[in-house]
Design a protein around this motif. Structure first.
Motif, PDB file in Angstrom:
ATOM      1  N   ALA A 288       0.883  -1.119  -0.058  1.00  0.00           N
ATOM      2  CA  ALA A 288      -0.089   0.025  -0.022  1.00  0.00           C
ATOM      3  C   ALA A 288       0.873   1.362  -0.018  1.00  0.00           C
ATOM      4  N   PRO A 289       1.454   1.523  -1.324  1.00  0.00           N
ATOM      5  CA  PRO A 289       2.356   2.799  -1.312  1.00  0.00           C
ATOM      6  C   PRO A 289       1.721   4.101  -0.767  1.00  0.00           C
ATOM      7  N   ASP A 290       0.384   4.163  -0.695  1.00  0.00           N
ATOM      8  CA  ASP A 290      -0.410   5.351  -0.224  1.00  0.00           C
ATOM      9  C   ASP A 290      -0.323   5.630   1.213  1.00  0.00           C
ATOM     10  N   GLN A 291      -0.024   4.545   1.812  1.00  0.00           N
ATOM     11  CA  GLN A 291       0.134   4.521   3.282  1.00  0.00           C
ATOM     12  C   GLN A 291       1.657   4.870   3.665  1.00  0.00           C
ATOM     13  N   LEU A 292       2.456   5.563   3.041  1.00  0.00           N
ATOM     14  CA  LEU A 292       3.648   5.838   3.388  1.00  0.00           C
ATOM     15  C   LEU A 292       3.874   6.503   4.742  1.00  0.00           C
ATOM     16  N   ALA A 293       2.996   7.569   5.019  1.00  0.00           N
ATOM     17  CA  ALA A 293       3.031   8.260   5.958  1.00  0.00           C
ATOM     18  C   ALA A 293       2.708   7.556   7.205  1.00  0.00           C
ATOM     19  N   ARG A 294       1.695   6.593   7.252  1.00  0.00           N
ATOM     20  CA  ARG A 294       1.224   5.899   8.373  1.00  0.00           C
ATOM     21  C   ARG A 294       2.709   5.005   8.485  1.00  0.00           C
ATOM     22  N   ILE A 295       3.193   3.966   7.865  1.00  0.00           N
ATOM     23  CA  ILE A 295       4.130   3.426   7.944  1.00  0.00           C
ATOM     24  C   ILE A 295       5.135   4.131   8.445  1.00  0.00           C
ATOM     25  N   THR A 296       5.561   5.185   8.301  1.00  0.00           N
ATOM     26  CA  THR A 296       6.771   6.103   8.413  1.00  0.00           C
ATOM     27  C   THR A 296       6.565   6.380  10.008  1.00  0.00           C
ATOM     28  N   LYS A 297       5.274   6.648  10.195  1.00  0.00           N
ATOM     29  CA  LYS A 297       5.003   7.025  11.647  1.00  0.00           C
ATOM     30  C   LYS A 297       5.192   5.874  12.668  1.00  0.00           C
ATOM     31  N   VAL A 298       4.940   4.669  12.126  1.00  0.00           N
ATOM     32  CA  VAL A 298       4.900   3.334  12.787  1.00  0.00           C
ATOM     33  C   VAL A 298       6.425   3.250  13.026  1.00  0.00           C
ATOM     34  N   ARG A 299       7.181   3.306  12.060  1.00  0.00           N
ATOM     35  CA  ARG A 299       8.433   3.032  12.169  1.00  0.00           C
ATOM     36  C   ARG A 299       9.270   4.085  13.067  1.00  0.00           C
ATOM     37  N   ASN A 300       8.873   5.318  13.131  1.00  0.00           N
ATOM     38  CA  ASN A 300       9.497   6.381  13.833  1.00  0.00           C
ATOM     39  C   ASN A 300       9.023   6.317  15.629  1.00  0.00           C
ATOM     40  N   SER A 301       7.812   5.536  15.493  1.00  0.00           N
ATOM     41  CA  SER A 301       7.379   5.564  17.085  1.00  0.00           C
ATOM     42  C   SER A 301       7.869   4.265  17.378  1.00  0.00           C
ATOM     43  N   THR A 302       8.325   3.320  16.828  1.00  0.00           N
ATOM     44  CA  THR A 302       8.620   1.971  16.964  1.00  0.00           C
ATOM     45  C   THR A 302      10.194   2.026  17.650  1.00  0.00           C
ATOM     46  N   GLN A 303      11.107   3.075  16.918  1.00  0.00           N
ATOM     47  CA  GLN A 303      12.290   3.398  17.332  1.00  0.00           C
ATOM     48  C   GLN A 303      12.247   3.899  18.744  1.00  0.00           C
ATOM     49  N   GLN A 304      11.116   4.966  18.990  1.00  0.00           N
ATOM     50  CA  GLN A 304      11.255   5.593  20.361  1.00  0.00           C
ATOM     51  C   GLN A 304      10.882   4.465  21.408  1.00  0.00           C
ATOM     52  N   ALA A 305      10.146   3.507  20.997  1.00  0.00           N
ATOM     53  CA  ALA A 305       9.675   2.395  22.062  1.00  0.00           C
ATOM     54  C   ALA A 305      10.957   1.499  22.315  1.00  0.00           C
TER      55      ALA A 305
END
Length: 367
Positions: free
Chosen positions: A316-333
């Protein structure tokens, strides 16, 4: 003694594709002669030798006679009087039955060059039907050369369908099937591979997790795979996960045993099949993300989570913003410091609970 370059190297040179492996056939030689020249014998069922310097494979010219059902049980004759044409005749496709001598001249008794020019995959002769593995090989070649416009000759497709009706595919081991699938994942589109099997009523026999296979499903997968970077280290894994994404999770259980799929592939495919619904949630929920991260054990196996993210983005390339947010939040965790929790005096199960709460809070702040 005459030496010829044969098979895939000649074919790919004519197609202006990179040559990965060079295989040679030796006409008019014996095992003793090859050994006396310093070659090392490695073949068990028929004599194959490694060149003393280049380590390229050199096989004595041979003929094959079928004995029994399946892809095994061939009786080989590799006497010095076997001709090059006899050796080429046992090969699967005309495009693979071209040889080149040491002076660079092509030997093409079955019009393989013409079929290359016309973009046709055509079997050499009736002996094709003696080896059911060739059904999967042709499907793999169709997938590999689809971008060049190759199609399967009608008579070859008909012969493959007849082999399926005769039950020949049942003689293939799961290990051999996986070898063809893995090669296809490396250098081809698995959707085209499946198209071929579906057209000859073989898909569900080989891959029972696919109850249906539609043109829209194939086109969608082809488009997604075309956007992947083939030189990416996770290319095969991501394509595999995209391929199995439409399946039901229960159909992917135990595919390590039923299909002999490597554990990493099986686990990553199940991960995406199970958790891809996260991409469809109206809003990202920290609890859902933490559940995903725990299930994928991102704390100890970050590579597994990365495959999930890459697959999700390809799906789902249109979900780039959401996937990026999941990646970034994961790094914080991930960066939550367990030592600071221990330093506060928590012990045993309390540490696990406080760590989970801290990770959840980090996700909430990042999301």
């Amino acid at each position: 003694m005459q030496v010829y370059l044969v098979g895939g190297a000649v074919r790919d040179e004519l197609l202006n594709r990179p040559i990965i492996d060079e295989d040679y056939v030796v006409v008019g030689a014996t095992i003793e002669q090859m050994l006396s020249l310093g070659y090392t014998q490695v073949g068990k069922d028929f004599p194959v030798f490694l060149h003393p310097k280049s380590k390229a494979e050199y096989a004595l010219a041979r003929t094959e006679r079928k004995q029994g059902q399946g892809y095994g049980g061939f009786i080989c004759d590799f006497s010095p009087d076997i001709t090059l044409e006899q050796d080429l005749y046992r090969r699967d496709l005309t495009v693979n039955a071209i040889a080149k001598n040491e002076n660079g001249q092509l030997v093409d008794p079955f019009n393989g060059q013409k079929d290359i020019a016309n973009r046709i995959l055509r079997h050499v002769g009736p002996a094709f039907s003696e080896d059911p593995l060739r059904i999967l090989r042709v499907a793999r070649f169709a997938a590999r050369y689809h971008y060049l416009g190759f199609t399967i000759a009608p008579e070859t497709r008909q012969l493959m369908a007849e082999m399926v009706r005769q039950g020949e595919l049942a003689t293939l081991t799961k290990e051999r099937v996986w070898m063809e699938v893995e090669k296809c994942l490396s250098d081809g589109c698995i959707a085209i591979f499946c198209d071929v099997l579906e057209q000859i009523d073989a898909l569900e026999l080989v891959f029972p997790m696919f109850k249906t296979w539609t043109s829209s499903q194939s086109n969608s997968l082809t488009e997604k795979v075309s956007q992947l970077q083939k030189d990416s280290p996770n290319f095969k894994l991501v394509q595999f996960c995209l391929w199995l994404a439409p399946c039901q999770l229960e159909d992917l259980q135990n595919i390590e045993q039923t299909l002999k799929v490597p554990n990493t592939y099986a686990q990553c495919a199940r991960d995406f099949c199970h958790y891809q619904s996260l991409l469809r949630e109206e809003t990202l929920c920290a609890e859902s993300v933490l559940k995903l991260l725990n299930a994928l054990d991102v704390w100890r196996r970050p590579a597994r989570f990365e495959v999930f993210c890459q697959t999700a983005l390809a799906h789902a390339p249109d979900q780039l913003a959401r996937i990026t947010k999941v990646r970034n939040s994961t790094q914080q965790a991930i960066e939550v410091d367990v030592q600071s929790i221990i330093a506060q005096g928590y012990k045993g199960a309390q540490i696990k609970e406080q760590l989970s709460q801290a990770r959840l809070k980090a996700l909430e702040n990042a999301l």
